[in-house]
Write a protein that holds these residues in place. Structure first.
Motif, short mmCIF file in Angstrom:
data_model
loop_
_atom_site.label_atom_id
_atom_site.label_comp_id
_atom_site.label_asym_id
_atom_site.label_seq_id
_atom_site.Cartn_x
_atom_site.Cartn_y
_atom_site.Cartn_z
N SER A 7 0.80 -1.22 0.00
CA SER A 7 0.00 0.00 0.00
C SER A 7 0.83 1.28 0.00
CB SER A 7 -0.90 -0.02 1.23
OG SER A 7 -0.14 -0.50 2.32
N VAL A 8 2.13 1.16 0.23
CA VAL A 8 2.92 2.38 0.35
C VAL A 8 3.36 2.86 -1.04
CG1 VAL A 8 4.92 3.40 1.41
CG2 VAL A 8 3.77 1.51 2.53
N GLN A 12 6.40 7.90 -1.27
CA GLN A 12 6.58 7.85 0.18
C GLN A 12 7.78 7.01 0.54
OE1 GLN A 12 5.25 9.45 2.49
NE2 GLN A 12 3.56 10.44 1.45
N TRP A 19 15.13 10.72 3.30
CA TRP A 19 15.07 11.75 4.35
C TRP A 19 15.84 11.36 5.62
CZ3 TRP A 19 15.18 16.38 5.72
CH2 TRP A 19 14.74 16.79 6.98
N PHE A 22 19.44 11.47 4.95
CA PHE A 22 19.90 12.85 4.83
C PHE A 22 20.25 13.41 6.21
CE2 PHE A 22 19.03 17.40 4.89
CZ PHE A 22 19.71 17.85 3.76
N TRP A 64 25.80 10.45 2.54
CA TRP A 64 24.39 10.30 2.18
C TRP A 64 24.18 9.02 1.36
CZ3 TRP A 64 21.00 14.49 -0.72
CH2 TRP A 64 19.65 14.21 -0.46
#
Ligand code: SF4
Ligand code: SF4
Lengths: 84, 467
Positions: A7-8, A12, A19, A22, A64
């Motif tokens: 479902s994701v 996202q 994120w 980061f 990163w």
């Protein structure tokens, strides 16, 4: 493999990978370059002619890369194994 | 019906967290808290954009000079060696945030978080260009036309220009901004400066223009853990259900109590002003950033109706349920004690800081050398950092081995304020005085004009192995 009930949405998942990595690579960059002056460390082995700003930036992106690799693996292992 | 219900239940968590976002058009509010926020935004943006231009003794007053590895904060200069202070400062900031959260809930979110501050600025631009909430909604529903294109173009152009300025100033906190300005105006920016201006500008544009409340909901760590600091005495925004329900519309001046209604006129204004698009009347929700926009707007409505204010208000769980409120709870006391201890320790150690640093680097090419006279010689490079605001001459002394010979500068080592001098020295020792292959040395350095400025640093002297 994830089926249709995975479902994701893709976007996202990108956020969930990029994120947190980061944030962590930001912290890692600060800690690393507080301890090591790139001009000295790389200057010793006869480095390239880049400014400190350049070293910091490249360092940040390398961190990163590593941290997001980590997140990718986490995401990957979170997926349930196929039950077949 | 049942089937539909189960389906809904299954869908809910997914939809809540990951639903395609509906754009929220927060309606403009005026009122007490809105003017607090406006003032806050103005002050914070002022500090951000003007801060780097502040001068102090002929240099940038606050400069986190990353290229030079030095932080200037008014009178002080901090070096990488002072990292501990930065760490302490971050801890202080974190505890202060915990304290404020325990006392007053999400006031940080509502008034001071950069996400709120820049979103507020972007909303302001949006309203100037596209008009009020209803005209924005109309514009977005309408088909593409020249007029719509012009408005959208203007908005994004202004947003981007503002973002680029933000990125520029951001880099200006980390590299001297006067020179940065000159380089920008003459198109001579370094590649990385250019890159970070664009990067930060783009992040601003994305976060404040597009993502907005989604940053709070999906990306912000604080939003996730702030509820752990809450207790029954924490200020939250809350709707007084007892007074408000049953809600319903009515004529002004009607005796609503006789009609069996509560004070809420069901105008839905509190929903329209909410930047995260929630209905505060459903109870406290994690999306609520405590901006108090709904308080302001509801008070306006209550005023117009001639009702008592604060149907939606800053209150505490205890106040709502009629219990006693207390200010000094254990957690608040603990936060305050911790905060004071660390702050005092930090200030104390900054005050006692010796503005002098010494690094001792052994010559890498050889461990030791035997001189013609049969002495053992080690070569070192000293890096003397003068972290003071004045020039100093330092005298050097070395101890730890008997009768060591050292060539010393007669007048001491001169180091100008805020600079580093590297200084090679040779130390020679009679092998009879060496007990082991590696012996500890102590280097003493002290300023000739100020006895308080002195340090000692350990080093090693290597020699041949003796039986
Ligand atoms: S939730 Fe996070 S990002 Fe949003 S306003 Fe609060 S602190 Fe800022
Ligand atoms: S519910 Fe009220 S206080 Fe909370 S975010 Fe919405 S408008 Fe702000």
């Amino acid at each position: 493999m994830p089926g249709k009930n995975n479902s994701v949405p893709k976007v996202q998942r990108f956020v969930a990978i990029l994120w947190p990595s980061f944030v962590v690579s930001g912290i890692a960059t600060v800690l690393f370059f507080t301890a090591f002056d790139p001009d000295e460390v790389i200057g010793c082995v006869g480095g390239w002619d880049i400014s400190r700003m350049g070293y910091y930036s490249v360092g940040f992106f390398l961190f990163w890369l590593l941290t997001s690799l980590n997140s990718v693996l986490t995401c990957y292992f979170l997926k349930p194994c196929s039950k077949s | 019906m049942t089937e539909k219900n189960t389906q809904q239940i299954e869908m809910t968590p997914v939809e809540e967290v990951y639903a395609k976002r509906k754009k929220i058009y927060p309606r403009q509010v005026t009122g007490l808290f809105a003017s607090f926020r406006f003032t806050g935004v103005l002050v914070l943006l002022g500090i951000y954009y003007l801060g780097p231009f502040l001068q102090w003794n002929g240099r940038q007053a606050i400069l986190f000079d990353l290229p030079a590895r030095k932080f200037y904060i008014f009178e002080w200069i901090f070096w990488p060696q002072d990292f501990i202070y930065l760490a302490a400062l971050l801890i202080i900031a974190a505890i202060a945030l915990f304290l404020v959260t325990a006392l007053a809930g999400r006031v940080w979110c509502g008034y001071a978080c950069p996400q709120t501050v820049w979103t507020e600025a972007f909303l302001w631009i949006e309203r100037k260009v596209e008009g009020s909430r209803s005209s924005q909604m109309k514009l977005d529903k309408a088909g593409w036309s020249w007029a719509k294109f012009r408005l959208k173009f203007t908005k994004h152009f202004l947003w981007l220009a503002f973002s680029l300025l933000t990125g520029f100033v951001f880099v200006g906190w980390f590299t001297p901004i006067t020179e940065l300005t000159e380089r920008t105006l003459s198109f001579e920016l370094g590649p990385w400066e250019f890159f970070w201006i664009i990067f930060y500008g783009f992040a601003t544009y994305g976060n404040a223009g597009w993502m907005r409340e989604q940053v709070c909901m999906y990306m912000c760590p604080y939003a996730r853990f702030q509820s752990a600091m809450f207790d029954k005495n924490t200020l939250v925004i809350s709707y007084d259900e007892k007074r408000g329900e049953p809600r319903g519309s009515r004529k002004k001046g009607a005796d609503y109590e006789a009609e069996g209604k509560g004070a809420c006129v069901d105008c839905s204004l509190c929903v329209q002003v909410c930047p995260t698009g929630i209905d505060i009347r459903d109870g406290l929700q994690y999306q609520c950033i405590g901006c108090a926009a709904c308080v302001d707007v509801c008070n306006e409505v209550m005023d117009k109706m001639g009702y008592e204010k604060n149907l939606v208000s800053y209150t505490t769980e205890n106040a709502l349920s009629g219990k006693k409120e207390s200010f000094f709870r254990p957690r608040v006391t603990i936060y305050i004690v911790l905060l004071s201890v660390i702050t005092i320790a930090l200030l104390g150690s900054i005050a006692q800081r010796v503005p002098l640093g010494l690094d001792i680097i052994r010559d890498r090419s050889s461990l030791y050398r035997e001189t013609d006279e049969g002495l053992i010689e080690n070569v070192y490079t000293l890096k003397v950092m003068n972290m003071d605001l004045k020039d100093h001459r330092y005298s050097l002394a070395v101890g730890g081995i008997e009768d060591l010979r050292i060539k010393k500068p007669k007048k001491g080592i001169l180091v100008e304020a805020g600079t580093v001098v590297t200084y090679p020295i040779r130390i020679q020792v009679n092998p009879d005085n060496l007990k082991t292959a590696s012996t500890e040395l102590i280097f003493y350095l002290n300023a000739l004009d100020d006895d308080a400025i002195s340090i000692e640093v350990d080093g090693r002297f290597l020699g041949p192995v003796f039986k």
